[in-house]
Scaffold this motif. Structure first.
Motif, PDB file in Angstrom:
ATOM      1  N   ASN A  39       0.631  -1.283   0.069  1.00  0.00           N
ATOM      2  CA  ASN A  39      -0.271  -0.142   0.131  1.00  0.00           C
ATOM      3  C   ASN A  39       0.598   0.755  -0.705  1.00  0.00           C
ATOM      4  O   ASN A  39       1.892   1.444   1.352  1.00  0.00           O
ATOM      5  CB  ASN A  39      -0.747  -0.249   1.164  1.00  0.00           C
ATOM      6  CG  ASN A  39      -1.499  -0.984   0.825  1.00  0.00           C
ATOM      7  OD1 ASN A  39      -2.966  -0.805   0.080  1.00  0.00           O
ATOM      8  ND2 ASN A  39      -1.838  -1.535   2.099  1.00  0.00           N
ATOM      9  N   SER A  40       0.497   2.053  -0.593  1.00  0.00           N
ATOM     10  CA  SER A  40       1.810   3.426  -0.622  1.00  0.00           C
ATOM     11  C   SER A  40       0.853   4.126  -1.466  1.00  0.00           C
ATOM     12  O   SER A  40      -0.614   4.343  -1.568  1.00  0.00           O
ATOM     13  CB  SER A  40       2.490   3.381  -2.470  1.00  0.00           C
ATOM     14  OG  SER A  40       1.905   2.972  -3.387  1.00  0.00           O
ATOM     15  N   THR A  41       0.947   5.429  -1.064  1.00  0.00           N
ATOM     16  CA  THR A  41       0.723   6.577  -1.379  1.00  0.00           C
ATOM     17  C   THR A  41       1.868   8.078  -1.930  1.00  0.00           C
ATOM     18  O   THR A  41       2.828   8.048  -1.746  1.00  0.00           O
ATOM     19  CB  THR A  41       0.538   7.440  -0.179  1.00  0.00           C
ATOM     20  OG1 THR A  41       1.220   7.817   0.617  1.00  0.00           O
ATOM     21  CG2 THR A  41      -1.024   6.605   1.156  1.00  0.00           C
ATOM     22  N   ILE A  42       0.389   8.525  -2.886  1.00  0.00           N
ATOM     23  CA  ILE A  42       1.172   9.965  -3.546  1.00  0.00           C
ATOM     24  C   ILE A  42      -0.124  11.084  -3.875  1.00  0.00           C
ATOM     25  O   ILE A  42      -1.398  10.701  -4.023  1.00  0.00           O
ATOM     26  CB  ILE A  42       1.873   9.896  -4.841  1.00  0.00           C
ATOM     27  CG1 ILE A  42       2.205  10.273  -5.441  1.00  0.00           C
ATOM     28  CG2 ILE A  42       0.687   8.844  -5.979  1.00  0.00           C
ATOM     29  CD1 ILE A  42       3.331  10.139  -6.510  1.00  0.00           C
ATOM     30  N   HIS A  43       0.612  12.399  -3.151  1.00  0.00           N
ATOM     31  CA  HIS A  43      -0.413  13.381  -3.254  1.00  0.00           C
ATOM     32  C   HIS A  43      -0.975  13.876  -4.962  1.00  0.00           C
ATOM     33  O   HIS A  43       0.189  13.654  -5.691  1.00  0.00           O
ATOM     34  CB  HIS A  43       0.375  14.637  -3.508  1.00  0.00           C
ATOM     35  CG  HIS A  43      -0.193  14.528  -1.529  1.00  0.00           C
ATOM     36  ND1 HIS A  43       1.082  14.316  -0.409  1.00  0.00           N
ATOM     37  CD2 HIS A  43      -0.883  15.288  -0.402  1.00  0.00           C
ATOM     38  CE1 HIS A  43       0.758  14.562   0.809  1.00  0.00           C
ATOM     39  NE2 HIS A  43      -0.267  14.874   0.675  1.00  0.00           N
ATOM     40  N   GLU A  44      -2.401  13.777  -4.830  1.00  0.00           N
ATOM     41  CA  GLU A  44      -2.414  14.488  -6.027  1.00  0.00           C
ATOM     42  C   GLU A  44      -2.003  15.938  -7.264  1.00  0.00           C
ATOM     43  O   GLU A  44      -1.162  16.407  -6.091  1.00  0.00           O
ATOM     44  CB  GLU A  44      -3.615  14.739  -6.534  1.00  0.00           C
ATOM     45  CG  GLU A  44      -4.676  16.167  -5.965  1.00  0.00           C
ATOM     46  CD  GLU A  44      -6.419  16.336  -5.830  1.00  0.00           C
ATOM     47  OE1 GLU A  44      -6.353  15.698  -6.648  1.00  0.00           O
ATOM     48  OE2 GLU A  44      -6.289  16.648  -4.898  1.00  0.00           O
ATOM     49  N   ASN A  45      -1.901  16.040  -8.592  1.00  0.00           N
ATOM     50  CA  ASN A  45      -1.236  17.627  -8.945  1.00  0.00           C
ATOM     51  C   ASN A  45       0.211  17.015  -8.649  1.00  0.00           C
ATOM     52  O   ASN A  45       1.514  18.033  -8.509  1.00  0.00           O
ATOM     53  CB  ASN A  45      -2.003  18.229  -8.220  1.00  0.00           C
ATOM     54  CG  ASN A  45      -2.973  18.518  -8.609  1.00  0.00           C
ATOM     55  OD1 ASN A  45      -3.246  17.557  -9.657  1.00  0.00           O
ATOM     56  ND2 ASN A  45      -3.658  19.337  -7.587  1.00  0.00           N
ATOM     57  N   SER A  46       1.325  15.937  -8.247  1.00  0.00           N
ATOM     58  CA  SER A  46       2.262  16.043  -7.238  1.00  0.00           C
ATOM     59  C   SER A  46       3.948  16.536  -9.093  1.00  0.00           C
ATOM     60  O   SER A  46       2.971  15.979  -9.513  1.00  0.00           O
ATOM     61  CB  SER A  46       3.184  14.660  -6.691  1.00  0.00           C
ATOM     62  OG  SER A  46       2.421  14.298  -5.881  1.00  0.00           O
ATOM     63  N   ALA A  47       4.410  16.881  -8.363  1.00  0.00           N
ATOM     64  CA  ALA A  47       5.322  17.003  -9.679  1.00  0.00           C
ATOM     65  C   ALA A  47       6.073  15.875 -10.312  1.00  0.00           C
ATOM     66  O   ALA A  47       6.170  15.013  -9.687  1.00  0.00           O
ATOM     67  CB  ALA A  47       6.161  18.313  -9.415  1.00  0.00           C
ATOM     68  N   ALA A  48       6.487  16.319 -11.290  1.00  0.00           N
ATOM     69  CA  ALA A  48       7.320  15.194 -11.891  1.00  0.00           C
ATOM     70  C   ALA A  48       8.829  14.007 -11.134  1.00  0.00           C
ATOM     71  O   ALA A  48       9.187  15.230 -10.126  1.00  0.00           O
ATOM     72  CB  ALA A  48       8.194  15.667 -12.971  1.00  0.00           C
ATOM     73  N   LYS A  49       8.692  13.364 -11.049  1.00  0.00           N
ATOM     74  CA  LYS A  49      10.036  12.898  -9.863  1.00  0.00           C
ATOM     75  C   LYS A  49       9.854  12.394  -9.123  1.00  0.00           C
ATOM     76  O   LYS A  49      10.563  12.275  -7.766  1.00  0.00           O
ATOM     77  CB  LYS A  49      11.218  12.951 -10.756  1.00  0.00           C
ATOM     78  CG  LYS A  49      11.954  12.957 -12.120  1.00  0.00           C
ATOM     79  CD  LYS A  49      13.397  13.259 -12.183  1.00  0.00           C
ATOM     80  CE  LYS A  49      13.465  12.849 -13.383  1.00  0.00           C
ATOM     81  NZ  LYS A  49      15.012  13.758 -14.146  1.00  0.00           N
TER      82      LYS A  49
END
Length: 1536
Positions: A39-49
């Protein structure tokens, strides 16, 4: 295809073998991800890389340093947003997934909030694959604003809507989630009349609406995103409109008042009630729409009609014919009115009772439609049968029979309804009566069914008054004479008739008990018994309680029969008749008697009257002369012999001879006869019969006193003239026993009782059979206090007789009337400040009882101390100060209690309602007294944070409260004066001020002086999370080093995280939350320095993983983590370790050089040391039997030969050394067992055995000669196992088959006789069982000598000093001497032989010497005790072995230490029995035979040295004798 199939199989194996546990502690040996799903997470609109974050360590443990692992996303990234990378640290290959650079696609949570990526790992050398799933959760950012749906709302409110009512709810939505999706509702402009909840959107009324002032409110409501304040924006997000219309209120419900009417019979359109409806509202709300009958009229027979249009007065009339028959008591109509308001108001239900014009009250009805009772036929006149009752009981209500007839045998009391008998009742006349009773108004009727119970009131009745019959004499016994018949009108057993003969004297007749047939009981002889019998036949029924009987005379005449022969009175007569006897003259008379008395005897001459000289009268028997005797030839005859017979017509007598002699002389006739005695005999018989059957008959004068009712009943002298009865005596209770007696018996003396007069109210009843006077109906002294009862007692005789007595009954008062108040309820109004002691009201009551039962005392039952009552007068006074606010109304229960002393007192209660008029004497009171509320710092202005609540117990204007703030928190808060709503006036800031202390005031509107109170409000400002930035580490992994010998607390490394927030939100704390090093290392939470917490060991764990978290101090704390790899560096701190603690190899003796025995394997946990180990034998090899390879540790034989018989076990110590600095070594023991080889031949104890034995005489029969032992030869073999198993055989010297040898034991025996002078030489061979076999031989010389001559005075053959005690070890070899058995001195040789107890031939005794040796190897585990019986003989005499019981004591457990065993024996001269114990653990040289001295033969246990004391059973006390007259000892094994 094959490669794809292989990949699928690998993936399947990975899924099946995956485990949810963290695999950092145990690394898989194959290519496997640490988890099958991440299970992993990332914010929307995140920048590249931007890399995905996962709390689980994503990747694969590297179990082979040669692996090269690469990752690739193979599925789930259709938009090509992500890229997989690898990063290797230590033994782990990290899976890193990031967003691609330069991509135009952007992560949008509102469009897609999750992805499922399939990642493949490939090992480039072996092409082995593994797969895992990565779930990507896209986290929200605050990029959207809230939106109303709908954007406009409208609501209408009555002007009387209560303050704090929720009037509407607005709804907005925000597509963001979490805090980003939170928003507040608020009014765009300040509004006092309404408030909106900041989170729910519920709009609440905070002021009093007034239609006349404001009819419409237009409100604008904002939905403000909470994130705007956090990120510094103040603009609004969305707005909705709310329109509130105020409507005039329909405040009052209609009120109904009704007056019922009693219409007359002549009224054709009767009005049953007048109803008025009032409504205090104005306009249409006060107009009445309808008045309806809502219940009580299922047939819709009534309707409310207006008296005139628009009027509020109604009449209740009937719209159809009313069914009064089904509701004779009237109808309960439920009325309800409705006004014209919107919404309409309904009045409370009003019940109106309407009655029929014909019936003011309902007609009476009997309690039962049918009464069923049972009545006995014995019931006398005036017997109560049943009491019918009609309800309700009207004063003029009377009862009567519907049909009056002369034959009616019952009467009814017109007042009480009691039905009584008016004459005798007969079931045979009518088994059941049905009476119909009606009330005097003929409106009610009931049926009374009286079942007549048949009793024995009828006696049997014969069909004839008398009976006559005749019977012949001599009739057989049982001959029927006649049948009598009687009938009984009763039923059942009361009418069942049986018959008996009632004569006092016995009669020769019997009567059938059931049929009435009379028959003879004996043969009757007319001549001997009476001629007439007068019988009294009695007919009896089977009734109860007594039988009824009747008698009838029966006359039986006996008929005479001709059953007797005539008998002559005289026979053999000699008659002398003169010859001149005249013709016709009587000579003599013959007489025969017939007992039948029929007068039928006839006489005749049957012979001797040939000359016709004589004539015999046939009736009288007179014999006369017919012709002269003197003439003719007759004169010559002088002798005549007549034969005469008598006959009764049926029977003849035997002929009677009458010899007549004629003489010439004139002499009278002379007669001489023989008297038969018949007359005398018959007379005696008749006399005897008369005495038996004709005694004086007393029956003629006998009178049956039981059948005649001679006496009348008489009451007992104890019959009371007056009795007293309490009026509360229960119905059915017994009052007095009225007893009477009747000297008659049976039914003539059976009595029944009845009240024949004086009880017009039917209050009493007498039990018919017992005479008990009972209460039949409830008594009431207040109605009638005296009765005079006429008690009549009847007997049941025929005719019936009776007696009567008067009984005065005085009714005593009982406390059965409670006091009755003059009113059903009392009410009084007084001011709440009425002074104490003021009289406010008087209650009064009466009691109908007499004396103390009618004296009344008053008291207050209610739980109050505010009022008091005078117990005599009933005056109520104020006792304590009153308070309308505490108790505006008192409902007192006043009790009136009579003063009965002998029975329970009765109480009546009435309610007294005391209404207090209010005075403004109470200030408003806050509920609770103080307030504590929390408010978020970002709540919008105008938000209601709480509601003040104050209560004033006064009424009217004195209870109306207004609110205000004395301290408003520097203008930040305000309160609505009517509703008490506390609002925010200015924005709050937690960082500036955390707590506000406000003071509120509540004031009433009382006059002339208003009252007030205050309270304190504590407002806690709640900090809103402004923690915008999370901590971050420079890298997602870090690495540190530490030596394994580092001390606890040694610093390993330092990790550092950054946080861009200020203040507390930017303060960071570190912690270790996961990893294989959890608990091994610790971290300073402030500095991030990692230190050891336990001692490390490179050989156990070469590295550790730590998951270190950095957490800030925000209200909602944020955190970041880093994976830390700590490598433990090796030092030489371990000695080599062998694979086994002790080695147990074996090798065959005489093995050649370089035979491998065992290889000692060792490893060194230190890195690289296992390849540099050296091996050396440091002990146990002084003779050089063994060699070891210094590098491999292989142990081999040398040129020195091993000999098991010399040493069967070698213990080597081998030292293993590493080459560290400093070096470490370890020593291991190798125990080599030398295996046996068959390299020894059996050896006889002697090469030549010589023995002299007494000759053996030839027996009388050859077959009786038994096989006797001759001698036992013993060989031993130094080998072991099968190589030492020996078999014996006779090789030479036994050509005649004279001898036999046992193959296993070597015992030579013979069945042949041997004479003195014979000499036998046998060659015996011993062969072992080894391969190849080995053998040896010996010779046995047997010399047969004459039997020794024993002198007559020679002492008896006896053992020297029995018993013999020997000890032996199981390791003792064959031929070991155990002991010597000796006999007392004898001039002749003695031979010894073991005859018993020698289990498996383990021992042997010297034939001539008595030496006891071990013949075969011993085994204590197989058998540890031996009881040997040895016989001694001198050829002529022998000592017979005798044994005594040996106690069976448990063996002590064997240990590795030395043990001592004692052998004991039993002896009874001249024989010897001894017992051996085999033990192990002592050297052979420590064992010797032992013998107890004679003086110790009867030693006590206490005399035995403690190490040798045996274990005794529980029932043998210490100190008892262990010896006896026959010298017995016990074996025991004792550890030393």
């Amino acid at each position: 295809m094959g490669k794809r199939l292989t990949s699928l199989l690998v993936l399947l194996l990975q899924i099946v073998c995956s485990c949810t546990e963290d695999l950092r502690m145990e690394k898989p040996m194959g290519l496997h991800f640490t988890h099958t799903v991440y299970n992993s997470t990332i914010h929307e609109n995140s920048a590249a890389k931007t890399y995905l974050e996962s709390h689980a360590k994503m990747g694969i443990y590297i179990t082979d340093p040669a692996w090269e692992i690469r990752y690739k996303i193979v599925s789930g990234d259709s938009e090509n947003l992500f890229k997989a990378e690898d990063y290797i640290l230590g033994d782990f290959s990290f899976l890193r997934i990031r967003t691609k650079g330069g991509s135009t696609a952007i992560l949008n949570r509102e469009v897609k909030d999750h992805y499922l990526l399939i990642v493949k790992a490939v090992e480039r050398v072996t092409n082995v694959e593994a797969r895992t799933r990565v779930k990507v959760q896209v986290l929200d950012t605050n990029d959207l604003r809230p939106l109303f749906s709908p954007t406009s709302y409208s609501v209408s409110l009555p002007e009387n809507t209560a303050i704090r009512t929720s009037v509407a709810k607005v709804t907005a939505t925000d597509a963001d989630i979490g805090t980003n999706g939170e928003y507040y509702y608020s009014f765009r402009e300040w509004v006092d009349m309404f408030a909106v909840h900041p989170t729910s959107g519920v709009v609440t009324l905070t002021g009093k609406l007034d239609y006349s002032e404001t009819k419409l409110y237009d409100l604008e409501i904002l939905a403000v995103d909470r994130g705007m304040k956090l990120y510094g924006s103040s603009g609004f997000s969305s707005m909705a409109k709310l329109t509130v219309r105020v409507e005039q209120a329909n405040e009052h419900a209609p009120v109904i008042t009704a007056v019922t009417l009693a219409p007359s019979d002549a009224d054709r359109d009767p009005t049953y009630a007048i109803v008025t409806v009032e409504d205090n509202d104005q306009g249409p709300n006060g107009e009445i729409a309808s008045l309806a009958v809502v219940a009580g009229d299922p047939l819709q027979q009534f309707r409310a009609m207006r008296t005139r249009p628009g009027s509020k007065e109604y009449k209740i009339k009937a719209v159809k014919d009313v069914d009064w028959d089904s509701q004779p008591f009237g109808y309960n109509l439920t009325l309800q009115a409705k006004d014209k308001g919107s919404p309409p108001q309904f009045s409370s239900a009003k019940v109106v009772h309407v009655t029929s014009p014909q019936f003011k009250v309902g007609p009476p009805k009997f309690e039962h439609t049918v009464y069923r009772v049972n009545l006995s036929e014995f019931a006398p006149l005036h017997t109560p049968v049943a009491m019918v009752t009609a309800l309700p009981k009207y004063p003029q209500l009377k009862y009567a029979f519907k049909y009056q007839t002369e034959k009616n045998r019952f009467a009814i009391n017109p007042d009480t309804g009691l039905i009584t008998t008016t004459g005798p009742i007969y079931a045979d006349y009518a088994p059941k009566f049905e009476l119909e009773v009606i009330t005097s108004d003929k409106k009610a009727s009931t049926k009374v069914i009286i079942n007549i119970i048949d009793v024995n009131n009828n006696a049997p009745e014969f069909q004839q008054t008398s009976y006559k019959a005749a019977v012949d004499e001599n009739s057989p016994v049982g001959t029927g004479v006649l049948a009598v018949k009687a009938t009984d009108l009763d039923s059942g057993e009361n009418g069942y008739v049986t018959y008996t003969i009632a004569n006092v004297s016995p009669q020769p007749f019997v009567i059938d008990y059931f049929s009435g047939v009379i028959s003879t009981a004996e043969e009757l002889d007319y001549e001997l018994v009476p001629r007439v019998y007068n019988l009294k036949v009695r007919a009896s029924d089977w009734g109860s309680p007594f039988r009824r009987e009747v008698e009838a005379p029966v006359s039986i005449t006996l008929n005479n029969l001709n059953d007797n022969k005539p008998l002559f009175e005289n026979i053999d007569c000699e008659v002398t008749v003169p010859r001149d006897h005249g013709v016709g003259e009587q000579i003599t008379t013959v007489s025969a008697i017939d007992a039948d008395e029929l007068q039928l005897v006839r006489y005749a001459i049957t012979a001797g009257n040939d000359l016709d000289l004589f004539e015999l009268n046939p009736n009288s028997g007179v014999l006369s002369l017919k012709h002269t005797l003197s003439e003719g030839d007759v004169a010559k005859v002088s002798f005549h012999s007549l034969q005469i017979i008598a006959s009764d017509g049926e029977h003849e007598t035997e002929p009677m001879f009458m010899n007549i002699t004629v003489i010439t002389a004139r002499k009278p006739v002379q007669l001489k006869c023989v008297d038969t005695g018949v007359a005398t005999m018959l007379a005696e018989k008749l006399l005897h019969g008369t005495k038996i059957h004709s005694p004086t008959e007393p029956d003629e004068n006998y009178m049956d006193v039981h059948s005649v009712n001679r006496y009348s009943p008489q009451f007992a002298e104890s019959f009371p003239s007056v009795i007293e009865v309490k009026e509360d005596l229960q119905v059915g209770a017994r009052i007095v026993h009225l007893s009477a007696t009747d000297t008659d018996s049976g039914f003539n003396g059976k009595l029944v009782y009845v009240i024949s007069g004086g009880d017009t109210e039917s209050r009493f009843i007498v039990e018919m059979n017992t005479g008990w006077l009972l209460v039949h109906a409830p008594l009431d002294r207040e109605t009638t206090d005296h009765y005079t009862l006429n008690i009549t007692v009847y007997d049941l005789g025929i005719p019936q007789k009776s007696s009567s007595r008067l009984l005065d009954v005085k009714i005593l008062d009982a406390n059965d009337n409670s006091p009755q108040f003059l009113k059903d309820a009392y009410s009084v109004e007084i001011s709440e400040n009425t002074p104490v002691g003021t009289e406010i009201i008087q209650v009064d009551s009466t009691d109908k009882d007499q004396g103390d039962n009618g004296v009344v005392r008053y008291s207050i039952v209610a739980d109050t101390d505010q009022f008091a009552i005078d117990e005599l007068t009933g005056v109520v006074t104020v006792k304590r100060p009153l308070d309308c606010e505490v108790h505006p109304v008192y409902v007192l229960k006043i009790a009136a209690r009579d003063q009965a002393t002998d029975e329970p007192q009765l109480v009546s209660t009435v309610l007294l309602k005391v209404i207090l008029e209010d005075v403004n004497d109470n200030p408003p009171r806050f509920i609770p007294s103080n307030y504590h509320v929390k408010a978020r710092e970002d709540l919008p202005i105008g938000t209601v944070i709480m509601w003040l609540e104050a209560y004033d117990p006064d009424v009217g204007p004195s209870s109306q409260v207004r609110y205000s703030l004395i301290d408003n928190g520097d203008g930040n808060f305000d309160v609505d004066k009517l509703s008490g709503a506390v609002r925010i006036l200015q924005s709050l800031d937690y960082e500036k001020k955390q707590v506000y202390n406000l003071t509120a005031k509540a004031k009433d509107k009382g006059k002339p002086l208003s009252l007030s109170s205050t309270c304190f409000i504590e407002v806690d400002v709640v900090d809103v999370n402004e923690n915008l930035f999370r901590p971050w580490f420079p890298s997602f992994v870090d690495k540190g080093f530490i030596k394994e010998d580092a001390l606890i607390g040694t610093s390993v490394m330092k990790v550092t995280a950054q946080d861009e927030d200020k203040g507390r939100d930017g303060e960071i704390r570190y912690s270790i939350r996961d990893g294989s090093g959890l608990g091994i290392f610790t971290i300073d939470e402030e500095t991030g320095v990692i230190r050891t917490q336990e001692l490390l060991d490179h050989e156990t764990t070469r590295h550790y993983w730590l998951t270190v978290y950095a957490t800030d101090g925000g209200v909602v704390p944020l955190s970041a983590f880093v994976e830390v790899y700590v490598e433990v560096q090796d030092v030489n701190d371990n000695a080599p370790q062998t694979s086994e603690p002790v080695y147990y190899p074996s090798v065959v003796e005489n093995s050649p050089k370089d035979v491998s025995i065992i290889q000692v394997e060792a490893v060194d946990p230190d890195s690289g040391s296992s390849d540099k180990l050296g091996y050396k034998i440091t002990s146990g090899n002084p003779q050089g039997f063994f060699a070891i390879n210094p590098k491999t540790g292989l142990v081999t034989t040398t040129s020195r030969k091993l000999d098991r018989e010399q040493q069967d076990e070698h213990i080597l110590e081998i030292t293993v050394t590493d080459h560290g600095n400093p070096g470490k070594s370890t020593t291991v023991r190798v125990i080599v067992k030398v295996l046996d080889e068959n390299d020894n031949r059996p050896q006889f104890l002697e090469k030549i055995y010589k023995i002299k034995l007494p000759e053996r005489e030839k027996p009388e029969k050859e077959r009786t000669l038994k096989r006797d032992p001759v001698y036992r030869v013993i060989a031993l073999d130094r080998d072991e196992g099968v190589n030492a198993e020996i078999s014996y055989s006779i090789e030479d010297g036994d050509e005649q088959g004279k001898f036999f040898i046992e193959p296993k034991t070597g015992l030579v025996s013979s069945k042949k006789f041997s004479s003195a002078g014979e000499y036998d030489i046998l060659t015996i061979k011993a062969v072992d069982n080894g391969r190849p076999q080995k053998s040896s031989t010996c010779r046995l010389h047997v010399e047969w000598i004459p039997k020794p001559q024993v002198a007559a005075d020679a002492p008896p053959l006896a053992f020297e000093e029995p018993p013999f005690v020997f000890s032996v070890m199981e390791s003792d070899p064959v031929a070991h001497m155990v002991g010597v058995i000796t006999t007392e001195t004898s001039d002749t040789p003695v031979w010894f032989e073991i005859t018993g107890g020698n289990y498996d031939s383990r021992f042997d005794v010297g034939k001539a010497s008595g030496t006891l040796i071990v013949a075969r190897p011993l085994d204590a585990e197989q058998k540890s005790n031996y009881n040997l019986t040895v016989d001694a003989t001198d050829g002529t005499r022998s000592v017979s072995a005798q044994s005594a019981p040996v106690p069976n004591h448990p063996r002590l457990p064997l240990t590795d230490g030395p043990a001592r065993c004692i052998a004991t024996g039993f002896s009874s001269k001249p024989g010897c029995l001894f017992r051996l114990a085999c033990c192990r653990g002592l050297p052979h040289r420590q064992w010797a035979s032992s013998r107890l001295p004679p003086e110790r033969h009867n030693a006590r246990l206490a005399d035995v040295p403690s190490p040798l004391q045996p274990r005794l059973p529980a029932h043998v006390p210490n100190g008892n004798h262990i010896g006896c007259a026959s010298n017995s000892f016990r074996l025991s094994s004792v550890r030393t």
